[in-house]
Design a protein around this motif. Structure first.
Motif, PDB file in Angstrom:
ATOM      1  N   LYS A 130      -5.578   1.108   5.892  1.00 45.09           N
ATOM      2  CA  LYS A 130      -5.204   1.861   4.695  1.00 45.09           C
ATOM      3  C   LYS A 130      -6.362   2.777   4.329  1.00 45.09           C
ATOM      4  CE  LYS A 130      -6.308  -1.983   1.507  1.00 45.09           C
ATOM      5  NZ  LYS A 130      -5.722  -2.848   0.449  1.00 45.09           N
ATOM      6  N   VAL A 131      -6.036   4.034   4.119  1.00 42.77           N
ATOM      7  CA  VAL A 131      -7.037   5.065   3.865  1.00 42.77           C
ATOM      8  C   VAL A 131      -7.363   5.098   2.377  1.00 42.77           C
ATOM      9  CG1 VAL A 131      -7.537   7.533   3.996  1.00 42.77           C
ATOM     10  CG2 VAL A 131      -6.270   6.403   5.844  1.00 42.77           C
ATOM     11  N   VAL A 132      -8.625   4.911   2.046  1.00 43.67           N
ATOM     12  CA  VAL A 132      -9.048   4.880   0.647  1.00 43.67           C
ATOM     13  C   VAL A 132      -9.772   6.155   0.239  1.00 43.67           C
ATOM     14  CG1 VAL A 132      -9.164   2.368   0.589  1.00 43.67           C
ATOM     15  CG2 VAL A 132     -11.201   3.661   1.230  1.00 43.67           C
ATOM     16  N   LYS A 133     -10.162   6.980   1.212  1.00 45.95           N
ATOM     17  CA  LYS A 133     -10.839   8.233   0.874  1.00 45.95           C
ATOM     18  C   LYS A 133     -10.687   9.231   2.009  1.00 45.95           C
ATOM     19  CE  LYS A 133     -15.404  10.138  -0.278  1.00 45.95           C
ATOM     20  NZ  LYS A 133     -16.845   9.822  -0.454  1.00 45.95           N
ATOM     21  N   LEU A 134     -10.375  10.475   1.660  1.00 46.34           N
ATOM     22  CA  LEU A 134     -10.362  11.563   2.622  1.00 46.34           C
ATOM     23  C   LEU A 134     -11.637  12.374   2.457  1.00 46.34           C
ATOM     24  CD1 LEU A 134      -6.671  12.743   2.333  1.00 46.34           C
ATOM     25  CD2 LEU A 134      -7.690  11.419   4.176  1.00 46.34           C
ATOM     26  N   VAL A 135     -12.285  12.664   3.566  1.00 46.57           N
ATOM     27  CA  VAL A 135     -13.551  13.370   3.529  1.00 46.57           C
ATOM     28  C   VAL A 135     -13.357  14.872   3.509  1.00 46.57           C
ATOM     29  CG1 VAL A 135     -15.730  13.706   4.771  1.00 46.57           C
ATOM     30  CG2 VAL A 135     -14.703  11.440   4.651  1.00 46.57           C
ATOM     31  N   SER A 136     -12.228  15.347   3.997  1.00 44.07           N
ATOM     32  CA  SER A 136     -11.972  16.783   4.075  1.00 44.07           C
ATOM     33  C   SER A 136     -10.738  17.142   3.279  1.00 44.07           C
ATOM     34  CB  SER A 136     -11.785  17.203   5.530  1.00 44.07           C
ATOM     35  OG  SER A 136     -11.364  18.541   5.609  1.00 44.07           O
ATOM     36  N   SER A 137     -10.709  18.366   2.797  1.00 44.29           N
ATOM     37  CA  SER A 137      -9.548  18.846   2.043  1.00 44.29           C
ATOM     38  C   SER A 137      -8.471  19.421   2.951  1.00 44.29           C
ATOM     39  CB  SER A 137      -9.986  19.920   1.037  1.00 44.29           C
ATOM     40  OG  SER A 137     -10.564  21.015   1.719  1.00 44.29           O
ATOM     41  N   GLN A 138      -8.719  19.384   4.276  1.00 48.85           N
ATOM     42  CA  GLN A 138      -7.754  20.030   5.162  1.00 48.85           C
ATOM     43  C   GLN A 138      -6.461  19.229   5.298  1.00 48.85           C
ATOM     44  OE1 GLN A 138      -8.390  19.822   9.536  1.00 48.85           O
ATOM     45  NE2 GLN A 138     -10.351  18.868   9.038  1.00 48.85           N
ATOM     46  N   TRP A 139      -6.495  17.939   4.911  1.00 50.34           N
ATOM     47  CA  TRP A 139      -5.275  17.130   4.957  1.00 50.34           C
ATOM     48  C   TRP A 139      -4.770  16.952   3.538  1.00 50.34           C
ATOM     49  CZ3 TRP A 139      -9.310  14.224   7.853  1.00 50.34           C
ATOM     50  CH2 TRP A 139      -9.353  14.637   9.181  1.00 50.34           C
ATOM     51  N   SER A 140      -3.577  17.423   3.267  1.00 45.47           N
ATOM     52  CA  SER A 140      -3.056  17.413   1.904  1.00 45.47           C
ATOM     53  C   SER A 140      -2.358  16.103   1.585  1.00 45.47           C
ATOM     54  CB  SER A 140      -2.081  18.577   1.723  1.00 45.47           C
ATOM     55  OG  SER A 140      -1.055  18.518   2.699  1.00 45.47           O
ATOM     56  N   VAL A 141      -3.105  15.018   1.635  1.00 45.44           N
ATOM     57  CA  VAL A 141      -2.589  13.728   1.187  1.00 45.44           C
ATOM     58  C   VAL A 141      -3.553  13.200   0.141  1.00 45.44           C
ATOM     59  CG1 VAL A 141      -1.445  13.188   3.354  1.00 45.44           C
ATOM     60  CG2 VAL A 141      -3.806  12.482   3.043  1.00 45.44           C
ATOM     61  N   VAL A 142      -3.054  12.358  -0.708  1.00 51.73           N
ATOM     62  CA  VAL A 142      -3.867  11.828  -1.789  1.00 51.73           C
ATOM     63  C   VAL A 142      -4.151  10.367  -1.537  1.00 51.73           C
ATOM     64  CG1 VAL A 142      -3.959  11.406  -4.279  1.00 51.73           C
ATOM     65  CG2 VAL A 142      -2.826  13.457  -3.412  1.00 51.73           C
ATOM     66  N   SER A 143      -5.376   9.946  -1.762  1.00 56.29           N
ATOM     67  CA  SER A 143      -5.755   8.560  -1.556  1.00 56.29           C
ATOM     68  C   SER A 143      -4.926   7.655  -2.437  1.00 56.29           C
ATOM     69  CB  SER A 143      -7.246   8.351  -1.883  1.00 56.29           C
ATOM     70  OG  SER A 143      -7.549   6.976  -1.891  1.00 56.29           O
ATOM     71  N   GLY A 144      -4.570   6.496  -1.891  1.00 58.35           N
ATOM     72  CA  GLY A 144      -3.782   5.535  -2.653  1.00 58.35           C
ATOM     73  C   GLY A 144      -4.619   4.689  -3.573  1.00 58.35           C
ATOM     74  N   GLN A 145      -5.906   4.924  -3.614  1.00 58.32           N
ATOM     75  CA  GLN A 145      -6.769   4.094  -4.460  1.00 58.32           C
ATOM     76  C   GLN A 145      -7.139   4.850  -5.719  1.00 58.32           C
ATOM     77  OE1 GLN A 145     -10.745   3.099  -2.964  1.00 58.32           O
ATOM     78  NE2 GLN A 145     -10.322   0.999  -3.525  1.00 58.32           N
ATOM     79  N   TRP A 147       0.848  -1.184   0.000  1.00 60.79           N
ATOM     80  CA  TRP A 147       0.000   0.000   0.000  1.00 60.79           C
ATOM     81  C   TRP A 147       0.880   1.229   0.000  1.00 60.79           C
ATOM     82  CZ3 TRP A 147      -4.632   1.376  -1.228  1.00 60.79           C
ATOM     83  CH2 TRP A 147      -5.195   2.565  -0.744  1.00 60.79           C
ATOM     84  N   ASP A 148       0.734   2.041  -1.044  1.00 57.15           N
ATOM     85  CA  ASP A 148       1.556   3.236  -1.178  1.00 57.15           C
ATOM     86  C   ASP A 148       0.856   4.490  -0.682  1.00 57.15           C
ATOM     87  OD1 ASP A 148       3.620   1.797  -2.378  1.00 57.15           O
ATOM     88  OD2 ASP A 148       2.719   2.001  -4.375  1.00 57.15           O
ATOM     89  N   GLY A 149      -0.424   4.381  -0.350  1.00 54.80           N
ATOM     90  CA  GLY A 149      -1.187   5.544   0.046  1.00 54.80           C
ATOM     91  C   GLY A 149      -1.114   5.837   1.537  1.00 54.80           C
ATOM     92  N   PRO A 150      -1.927   6.760   2.003  1.00 52.30           N
ATOM     93  CA  PRO A 150      -1.946   7.131   3.416  1.00 52.30           C
ATOM     94  C   PRO A 150      -2.468   6.009   4.297  1.00 52.30           C
ATOM     95  CG  PRO A 150      -3.729   8.208   2.247  1.00 52.30           C
ATOM     96  CD  PRO A 150      -2.874   7.572   1.204  1.00 52.30           C
ATOM     97  N   VAL A 151      -2.027   6.010   5.533  1.00 51.37           N
ATOM     98  CA  VAL A 151      -2.490   5.034   6.518  1.00 51.37           C
ATOM     99  C   VAL A 151      -2.975   5.776   7.762  1.00 51.37           C
ATOM    100  CG1 VAL A 151      -0.941   3.209   5.714  1.00 51.37           C
ATOM    101  CG2 VAL A 151      -0.187   4.747   7.524  1.00 51.37           C
ATOM    102  N   ALA A 152      -3.837   5.118   8.492  1.00 47.82           N
ATOM    103  CA  ALA A 152      -4.347   5.688   9.737  1.00 47.82           C
ATOM    104  C   ALA A 152      -4.248   4.643  10.835  1.00 47.82           C
ATOM    105  CB  ALA A 152      -5.789   6.150   9.564  1.00 47.82           C
TER     106      ALA A 152
END
Length: 233
Positions: A218-233, A123-128
């Motif tokens: 593994k984070v597949v979607k961000l609900v807010s634009s306040q975190w500048s990370v891009v979904s790995g999906q 998984w190359d995307g963001p994690v929580a």
């Protein structure tokens, strides 16, 4: 049936009326838990003042955790559940993420609601991460004495986009929700941070907790634009 999909939402409230409603709904959730088709596990959680790692409450911010059988069940809930729609109507901002559980251990109120069948996939995307514990009542003072210094270790860590201390019951039921740019950043903090190791040592030494849980997702979607990370999906 363990859940295969996780939703975490942070809801902000402004004004006395809205904050009063949110506080009342928090109390209601402890007695009357959330129910919906496909909802395996849920928690409505308060937050602490400042960065959340405080004995003082923040009456303007609450967290909501849902564990689902599928993304479709979550979508149906968020679009149509009357109780949820009333809650967000009172709020001024909603943020959070959707995720899939990767690995974890421990229990939450005696339950282990997460399906980790996907395991350690690449998984190359963001994690929580969720870290949660029940604090032994007779060790709560010692625990909270150490929390301020421990929470500072998170500040400014490379790849950390968001972290908030949350809880069900003041002083005794505590958790942390954190969002990271990548698993690499998280691992650097968890396994290589010189500041993090002493807190882990104290946890074992003082045996603060009667119950613990750790969940990586593994984070597949961000609900807010306040975190500048891009979904790995």
């Amino acid at each position: 049936m363990p859940g295969k999909f996780i939703t975490i939402r942070f809801l902000e409230f402004k004004g006395f009326s809205a904050k009063r409603y949110a506080f009342a709904e928090m109390g209601r959730s402890l007695v009357n838990g959330w129910m919906a088709d496909g909802l395996v596990f849920s928690k409505q959680l308060g937050t602490g003042a400042g960065n959340g790692f405080s004995v003082l409450p923040n009456f303007g911010l609450y967290a909501w955790l849902g564990v689902w059988e599928s993304p479709a069940h979550a979508e149906q809930f968020f679009q149509h559940d009357s109780r949820w729609l009333k809650l967000i109507h009172e709020s001024t901002n909603i943020s959070g993420w959707d995720a899939v559980p990767m690995k974890g251990k421990g229990t939450w109120n005696g339950l282990q609601p997460f399906d980790f069948s996907e395991g350690e996939t690449d998984w190359d995307g963001p994690v929580a991460v969720i870290t949660r514990a029940s604090i032994r009542w007779f060790k709560s003072l010692l625990f909270w004495w150490n929390v301020p210094s421990a929470s500072k270790h998170l500040e400014g860590k490379q790849g950390l986009k968001y972290a908030k201390g949350v809880g069900e019951l003041p002083l005794f039921e505590q958790a942390t929700f954190s969002l990271w740019e990548s698993a690499r950043n998280l691992d650097q903090f968890a396994y290589q941070s010189k500041e993090h190791a002493p807190m882990i040592k104290k946890t074992r030494q003082y045996d603060w907790y009667s119950e613990e849980m750790f969940v990586r997702m593994k984070v597949v979607k961000l609900v807010s634009s306040q975190w500048s990370v891009v979904s790995g999906q």
